[in-house]
Design an enzyme around this catalytic site. Structure first.
Site, short mmCIF file in Angstrom:
data_model
loop_
_atom_site.label_atom_id
_atom_site.label_comp_id
_atom_site.label_asym_id
_atom_site.label_seq_id
_atom_site.Cartn_x
_atom_site.Cartn_y
_atom_site.Cartn_z
N LYS A 113 74.22 41.69 17.81
CA LYS A 113 74.52 43.11 18.07
C LYS A 113 75.71 43.59 17.23
CE LYS A 113 71.56 43.35 21.62
NZ LYS A 113 70.90 42.03 21.57
C1 LIG Z 1 69.60 41.71 21.66
C2 LIG Z 1 69.21 40.29 21.50
C3 LIG Z 1 67.86 39.93 21.26
C4 LIG Z 1 66.73 40.93 21.23
O1 LIG Z 1 66.79 41.79 20.11
P1 LIG Z 1 65.91 43.13 20.08
O2 LIG Z 1 66.41 43.89 18.91
O3 LIG Z 1 66.20 43.83 21.38
O4 LIG Z 1 64.48 42.72 19.96
C5 LIG Z 1 67.57 38.57 21.10
N1 LIG Z 1 68.54 37.64 21.17
C6 LIG Z 1 69.83 37.96 21.39
C7 LIG Z 1 70.83 36.87 21.49
C8 LIG Z 1 70.21 39.28 21.57
O5 LIG Z 1 71.50 39.60 21.79
#
Ligand SMILES: *Cc1c(COP(=O)(O)O)cnc(C)c1O
Length: 464
Positions: A113
């Site tokens: 993120k």
């Molecule tokens: C947010 C996240 C995901 C999922 O990603 P998306 O863009 O929502 O498909 C997978 N793994 C981790 C560790 C995340 O923080």
């Protein structure tokens, strides 16, 4: 570049407008009116650039025509990626002859993120300074988004951030990463309820038009277009780097809201040398089922060891649906109404074919996740988190001879120490810059799952 809503009935905006608006007023998501392509000369030079230079180059076509200049974008990209604790920002880590992890967790809060939000926080601040506006960002988190958004927005001018999390239902590391941030513009709220309750409260505040306008509400959740744009960059840089070694490159992406893998599809459309994109689900497998059957059917949520993927409906999938419906916002709008009413959406048959042509999909069980974490540790002495393990499980199963599989590694194993320890007997170390979370005081308000109570709190924050 201009942006239109996937539901066809909201004002057309430029990049900065789409950034601060978040969800379109017709309930749709903003998408570019056309897809840029990467100049062949730029593609050939990209592996010689620093990551932030590649980011500025690749994101620019999405930003062009808004109040943000090319130079300002370059400066923000440089500052955003200077917060990462690895020289390569998003390093490729080889774990087999034809298998790589693309590590996206070297940012301040240890999840992928940060790659988007470190830039988005700066973009928000820039846009607010240019327009003299202030905003109150309201968001809900089940874990990783909360700390990444807080770290991206703390102490930024013009922004108040109210982050709701379900009391007692996020891990202690995740909670402390949020609540120990001592910045006056950060406001943590623990809701007596579930993550879905938190998300419903946020949706209700956005649906309350007079409240939304009076408090200048803005969103940083994964439907924000700027996040998707920022995520296209690492697909381009990593696929080009591996293609230069003569490899045919495919990606397996642990998927929740479909924001990450959607960025991969866009990178491929822009000209990145990507063969296949593979959606990896945990037990919450709505996307894998849709891929298999051509019908999207809503189901409950089962908690797993990879909570960032425990979703009922993938919000960014609407952006792909828009393409699968031939970019017809009216048709998609009807389909989404029907989905809301019946819990089912049948893809148009050419759309279902296109989804199967452009993507593969599969799921990993909890038992497989545990085995994979252990096998990567036994094989190459490397700890991976449970989300990464979903991707590695599926990537290994679907890899074809002659194909190089890149599995996206989206969180540091120390964010999920219990699962990693159960699988390997090894306790992953929390990086030193986070050790202070165990000592610092926590700042959090507890509120009931009650819209009036939460709205009063948000209004008080906005007025402060
Ligand atoms: C947010 C996240 C995901 C999922 O990603 P998306 O863009 O929502 O498909 C997978 N793994 C981790 C560790 C995340 O923080």
């Amino acid at each position: 570049m201009k942006y239109q809503s996937t539901r066809g009935d909201a004002p057309v905006l430029d990049f900065a407008g789409a950034l601060v608006t978040g969800l379109a007023i017709d309930g749709g998501l903003y998408v570019p009116q056309s897809w840029p392509t990467i100049d062949a000369g730029d593609l050939a030079r990209i592996t010689k650039m620093d990551y932030h230079e590649a980011a500025a180059l690749l994101i620019w076509p999405f930003v062009e025509g808004s109040s943000i200049s090319r130079q300002a974008l370059a400066g923000m990209a440089e500052a955003a990626y200077a917060t990462f604790r690895h020289d390569d920002v998003v390093p490729l880590h080889q774990i087999g002859d034809d298998e790589f992890l693309l590590e996206l967790f070297w940012g301040p809060t240890l999840s992928f993120k940060d790659v988007a939000l470190q830039l988005v926080g700066r973009l928000f601040e820039h846009e607010l300074a240019a327009t003299g506006r202030t905003i109150t960002i309201v968001a809900a988190t089940s874990g990783d988004t909360g700390s990444a958004a807080i770290e991206a927005c703390r102490d930024r001018d013009g922004i108040e951030l109210v982050m709701l999390h379900p009391a007692g239902r996020v891990s202690e590391v995740q909670r402390r990463q949020m609540t120990t941030v001592d910045s006056p513009n950060i406001h943590n709220v623990a809701i007596e309820g579930t993550f879905d309750d938190c998300q419903d409260l946020v949706k209700a505040m956005f649906a309350d038009r007079s409240f939304r306008d009076a408090n200048h509400l803005a969103a940083v959740n994964s439907i924000n277009w700027a996040r998707v744009a920022a995520q296209t960059v690492y697909y381009v840089t990593s696929s080009v780097a591996l293609a230069e070694q003569g490899r045919k490159v495919s990606f397996t992406v642990p998927t929740g809201n479909f924001g990450n893998i959607l960025a991969g599809d866009i990178a491929r459309t822009m000209g990145a040398p990507i063969e296949r994109l593979i959606v990896a689900s945990n037990n919450n497998d709505i996307l894998t089922r849709t891929h298999e059957t051509g019908v999207m059917v809503m189901d409950g949520v089962t908690p797993t060891t990879s909570p960032a993927m425990d979703i009922q409906v993938s919000s960014n999938f609407e952006r792909l649906l828009f393409e699968l419906y031939g970019r017809n916002g009216n048709l998609l709008s009807e389909a989404m109404d029907e989905f809301r009413a019946t819990g089912q959406l049948r893809l148009p048959s050419d759309g279902a074919d296109a989804f199967r042509r452009d993507f593969a999909a599969d799921r990993a069980s909890e038992a497989e996740v545990e085995v994979t974490i252990a096998s990567v540790n036994d094989g190459v002495g490397h700890l991976i988190d449970p989300h990464t393990a979903v991707g590695v499980t599926v990537g290994r199963r679907l890899r074809r001879p002659g194909e190089t599989m890149v599995e996206l590694s989206c969180a540091h194993p120390a964010k999920f120490p219990d699962t990693v320890f159960a699988a390997t007997g090894v306790e992953p170390d929390l990086p030193a810059h986070l050790s202070g979370i165990w000592e610092r005081d926590e700042r959090v308000v507890e509120l009931a799952n009650d819209l009036d109570a939460v709205e009063s709190h948000v209004a008080a924050v906005t007025a402060s």
